[in-house]
Design an enzyme around this catalytic site. Structure first.
Site, PDB file in Angstrom:
ATOM      1  N   ASN A 382       0.835  -1.163  -0.012  1.00 19.76           N
ATOM      2  CA  ASN A 382      -0.041   0.006  -0.044  1.00 19.76           C
ATOM      3  C   ASN A 382       0.926   1.177  -0.045  1.00 19.76           C
ATOM      4  OD1 ASN A 382      -2.361  -2.051   0.793  1.00 19.76           O
ATOM      5  ND2 ASN A 382      -1.168  -1.839   2.718  1.00 19.76           N
ATOM      6  N   GLU A 415       8.491  -4.896  -0.959  1.00 22.50           N
ATOM      7  CA  GLU A 415       7.431  -3.765  -0.875  1.00 22.50           C
ATOM      8  C   GLU A 415       7.786  -2.470  -1.258  1.00 22.50           C
ATOM      9  OE1 GLU A 415       4.831  -5.505  -0.729  1.00 22.50           O
ATOM     10  OE2 GLU A 415       5.743  -7.372  -0.015  1.00 22.50           O
TER      11      GLU A 415
END
Length: 998
Positions: A382, A415
């Site tokens: 995210n 990530e």
């Protein structure tokens, strides 16, 4: 997103007859008259409820809409206010329940599910989202207030968006320019496609903007997707938190939205949270204020985001602690916060490296990383708020194995790599999700190699990403890297080794044939051209082609080369045949398949294959650029390879190409000879030693090479000490172990492998030095585990003694002198050699352990017992909410039980007997697929295949491609037993006559 990396694990027997349920059976009996009265009262109540909803359409426990006369949309700086005045007819645009049509009949479903993509008439520009989660009120729901500014692309009288498990209270639509209300006459819910369709009384005009206001209530579910609840224990008190996981299609469970990756918009988010908790979201917090109607709640307002996809939206409400380093902050349970220090240390280093690698500054003002007790994936990228399983973010060198440090570094790097590749530039549709996951899976190794230079990350890449995906991609039921997908289940199924492993492997291949300079330049151009937008793989190919042509690095179109790898299923085997008299070398390609079916050579796929090579006289293992190309040709002949008749030739230097190599028998014999020479085998690069072992054993597995040649190659491992070749050997031999483990000649296999292991195990030993290298720690763990698995006497005795001593410790939870690097072996052997007492001891340690690494380890080793009743009990416990086993770890339990010849039949029988119960409990198609996969890996008999096929046909047809892969793998196992079992037994018996060390 990082995949959850689950372990593997075995038995037969029947499920126990005891009932593990904690519920008491009770009943209530009613007379017919009383039942009729209750029915009438219930009907009247429904009518009254409908009347109230129609007239008031109120959303309980939220800031109300100011008598429905205006709706405020607050921008990130809190200074701009968009007020939409409503006419006196506003109440008419609130949709009462009776005007909602739900498509659920068979005919309607069949008519609807032909296209799962949203209509393109309307596009969202900005979302203004206010959420109030009820975490401690007992009902685990949340209230939402949403305003979306949309632009009409084509004239339309319908507005369609996504929504799942949301209860709507009011729906209003206005023209943004003048606030004029547009009447919504009906809402249709298309359940199969998860659509909500608003039918309007007028046509929305192209080019105009409108504002859609919705109030609703959602569920804080416990299925680890959407906006969900999680809990943990602190000082014997259950603490609840609310967090998100939206990839791929679960943002629609948290708010109505256009939930497709290309439909990017800006988000302004406000979270109401209990005042004694904190919240975090994608952007920085720009203001707080007391909640107007909930006295113990506080609003947190977040800055407006950059344009991003709905699946990247994230927020969390927790009582966690935090640590910061400038624009980096880590969050975790307060008692585990100190274990987040390494992530906080390495995160900024990786970010700094990747800013230089991409040549683009990170565009957000901050990064938060949060370690969650319950998280289905390994981690999620995210934008600005990275979410992790605890095990993937926390590390403490006092209680975690050294290898856990490498895991944290890799996942953090993965990530952060996504912040550009995936977040800044997003695939236009899920068919190209490999652009996200393949690139992040490649760059994580590049980044870790840059900041932890002694870990040999690029060598380990070959094991983890290249060789590990070959077996899946050798199935005819594999899929293209870029594959068309529609419904959420199909989308979820492609988050697999093909998208991650193969995607990263072909990017590495391209990097090597283009060179670092050209590859990196093309990547930067691509990101700059497409930033804040979406892209397809052809956009990447175009940028790389331009960079290659500018530098003169390639005379072809990258798209032509790479489409042969992304738009075709499978990979090639390149067979190299040498004419030792003339020096002519023939190169022939064909698809490598596990079950070697006859393929029509006219329709069989072909690839553009870059071929690098070296010879015994050159020994050049540094030059990985191709010296020869197969340009979509099935075969070519090469005359200028300068290898003498008595010199070996090795192709695919450092295994940079995503293909296998087969040689003629004479070249194989020369490779066997040099490898088995203790003074010469290191002339070959470690990666190529690993490649030769892996290629030979898998070529034999597929019937393309005699197993005697392949096994002769493995015999060289007696003098091998490097990790990468050893790991390749253990994996390749592990398949034979699995196939022979239920047979009469398993003893001969064990003796052979133990002879190979002896020297390396003695060199490594049990003593772990201070500041042990990650590579040595991983090698010790793998080799000791294998030695004890094969019942190496010294290994077993040492492990049992250490486990017993730990059990006798007065306070085993406070004092454990078993080094974390060897605990997995010690625990497993101690449980395996013991009985109920040893198993119960480990179970109690799991129940009280707080460190995620220790909990994960104990969950894995509890499957090592050989007692069927304990294995059945363990499987039962994995499906109980009160057992302490988190839902995210259910697969780990099934895998652990199924990892031995004893436990596998037990796990498979349990799954068949409890299938509906498992489905209801895990609530995830991807988890069900993984469970079926792990409990069937060892099936290799015709009757076992028949049982599996019957089970899948009766119960699992909805699972799709992954179960077809399970069936095909089982067929391959059966055929392997028919074709190779006796050959291997004969070779082992011959070899065993030479030495009977064990």
């Amino acid at each position: 997103m990082t995949q959850a990396r689950e372990p593997l694990g075995i038995m037969d027997g029947n499920p126990p007859s005891c009932d593990f349920s904690t519920k008491t059976k009770r009943g209530v009996y009613l007379s017919k008259g009383l039942a009729f009265v209750i029915l009438v009262i219930f009907a009247l109540a429904l009518v009254a409820t409908a009347f109230i909803v129609y007239n008031f359409a109120a959303c309980p426990a939220t800031d109300q809409l100011a008598n429905v006369t205006k709706y405020e949309l607050t921008h990130c700086d809190q200074s701009k206010l968009l007020v939409i005045p409503l006419s006196t007819e506003n109440s008419k645009s609130v949709i009462p329940l009776e005007t909602t049509t739900v498509l659920t009949t068979t005919e309607e479903i069949e008519a609807v599910v032909t296209d799962v993509r949203l209509p393109t008439n309307v596009k969202p520009d900005r979302y203004y989202l206010k959420l109030t989660p009820y975490i401690y009120e007992g009902n685990f729901t949340f209230d939402g207030e949403l305003s979306v500014v949309v632009t009409v692309k084509n004239d339309t009288d319908q507005v369609t968006f996504h929504g799942v498990e949301l209860t709507f209270h009011s729906i209003n639509l206005f023209e943004k320019a003048d606030g004029r209300s547009v009447r919504v006459v009906r809402r249709t819910e298309d359940v199969p496609r998860q659509f909500h369709v608003l039918h309007l009384n007028e046509t929305l005009k192209a080019g105009r903007q409108y504002v859609l206001n919705i109030t609703y209530t959602g569920i804080l579910n416990d299925n680890l997707h959407g906006f969900y609840r999680s809990s943990y224990e602190a000082k014997n008190v259950t603490r609840w938190i609310a967090v998100t996981q939206f990839q791929a299609t679960d943002a629609r469970r948290a708010f109505p939205c256009w939930d497709e990756p290309a439909l990017k918009a800006r988000f302004t988010i406000s979270i109401a949270r209990p005042s004694n908790m904190s919240s975090v979201s994608n952007m920085n917090n720009v203001g707080r204020e007391p909640h107007k109607t909930l006295p113990n709640y506080t609003w947190d307002h977040y800055a407006e985001s950059l344009p991003m996809s709905t699946y990247l939206v994230a927020f969390a409400v927790t009582d966690f602690g935090s640590m910061s380093d400038k624009n980096f902050t880590v969050w975790a349970r307060k008692e585990a916060l100190s274990s987040a220090a390494y992530a906080l240390d390495i995160g900024p280093k990786i970010l700094s490296f990747l800013e230089e690698y991409y040549k683009i500054k990170f565009p957000l003002p901050k990064i938060d990383m949060i370690a969650l007790p319950d998280f289905k994936a390994g981690a999620m990228e995210n934008w600005g708020l990275l979410t992790f399983r605890e095990i993937a973010m926390l590390y403490d060198n006092n209680i975690y194995p050294t290898t856990a440090k490498a895991r944290v570094a890799a996942v953090v790097a993965h990530e952060i790599a996504h912040q550009w590749f995936g977040n800044l530039v997003t695939p236009a549709w899920w068919s190209d999700i490999w652009l996200n996951e393949g690139f992040a899976s490649y760059v994580e190794y590049v980044a870790v190699d840059a900041v932890e230079k002694t870990w040999e990350s690029m060598e380990v890449f070959v094991l983890n990403e290249v060789q590990s995906v070959f077996k899946l991609d050798a199935l005819t039921s594999s899929h293209q890297i870029s594959v068309e997908v529609g419904n959420p289940e199909e989308i979820g199924a492609i988050f697999d080794k093909i998208s991650y492993g193969k995607g990263s492997a072909i990017l590495r291949m391209m990097n090597h044939f283009l060179t670092n300079e050209v590859f990196n330049s093309g990547i930067t151009d691509y990101l700059n051209a497409k930033k804040f937008g979406d892209a397809e793989q052809r956009d990447l190919w175009s940028a790389l082609t331009n960079a290659a042509h500018q530098k003169g690095a390639l005379d072809a179109d990258v798209a032509v080369i790479m489409d042969s790898w992304t738009l075709q299923t499978g990979f090639p085997v390149l067979t190299i045949t040498r004419d030792y008299d003339s020096g002519l070398v023939s190169l022939r390609q064909e698809r490598f398949v596990l079950i070697n079916n006859t393929v029509d050579n006219q329709t069989a796929p072909v690839w553009w294959i870059p071929v690098s090579y070296t010879t015994a006289s050159e020994k050049d293992f540094k030059s990985t650029r191709p010296r020869v190309w197969l340009r979509g040709e099935r075969a070519i002949e090469v005359k200028n390879i300068s290898a003498k008749p008595d010199e070996w030739l090795i192709a695919n230097i450092q295994q940079t190409g995503f293909y296998r190599i087969n040689y003629d028998s004479r070249n194989w014999r020369m490779l066997v000879e040099v490898l088995n020479n203790p003074t010469r085998f290191q002339e070959i690069h470690p990666i190529n030693r690993a490649q030769i072992v892996d290629d030979a054993m898998n070529l034999a597995l597929a019937g393309r090479l005699d197993y005697r040649t392949a096994l002769d190659i493995t015999s060289y491992l007696t003098h091998e000490r490097s990790y990468v070749p050893w790991k390749a050997g253990l994996v390749a031999l592990g398949y034979i172990d699995m196939m022979l483990s239920k047979g009469a000649y398993y003893l001969e296999y064990k003796r052979y492998v133990l002879r190979l292991l002896d020297g390396a195990v003695k060199d490594l030993g049990w003593e772990v030095s201070v500041n042990e290298s990650v590579v040595r720690a991983q090698q010790r763990a793998d080799l000791l585990s294998t030695a004890c698995h094969l019942e190496h006497v010294d290994c077993m005795e040492h492990a049992v003694r250490m486990y017993t001593n730990w059990m006798l410790t007065p306070n085993p939870d406070a004092y454990n002198d078993i080094h974390a690097d060897v605990r997995s072996t010690v625990y497993c052997v101690g449980i395996q050699a013991g009985g109920a007492r040893e198993w119960r001891f480990a179970w109690e340690r799991f129940r009280v352990a707080s460190a995620p690494a220790e909990r994960e380890l104990l969950l894995t080793v509890l499957g090592c017992t050989r007692a069927p009743y304990l294995l059945y009990r363990y499987l039962e416990l994995s499906l109980r909410n009160d057992s302490g086993i988190r839902k995210q770890d259910t697969v780990r339990v099934f895998s652990a039980v199924a990892s031995s010849a004893i436990g596998q039949p037990i796990a498979f029988n349990f799954v068949r007997a409890n299938w509906q119960r498992i489905k209801d409990y895990v609530g995830s198609v991807s988890t069900l697929n993984t469970i079926v996969k792990v409990v069937t890996r060892r099936l290799n008999q015709p009757h076992e295949f028949d049982e599996l096929e019957r089970f899948i046909n009766e119960s699992c047809t909805e699972l799709g491609r992954p179960v077809l892969q399970v069936l095909e793998s089982t067929v391959a196992n059966v055929k392997w037993m028919e074709s190779n079992y006796q050959t291997i037994v004969d070779w082992l018996l011959e070899t065993d006559q030479d030495s009977k060390t064990w």
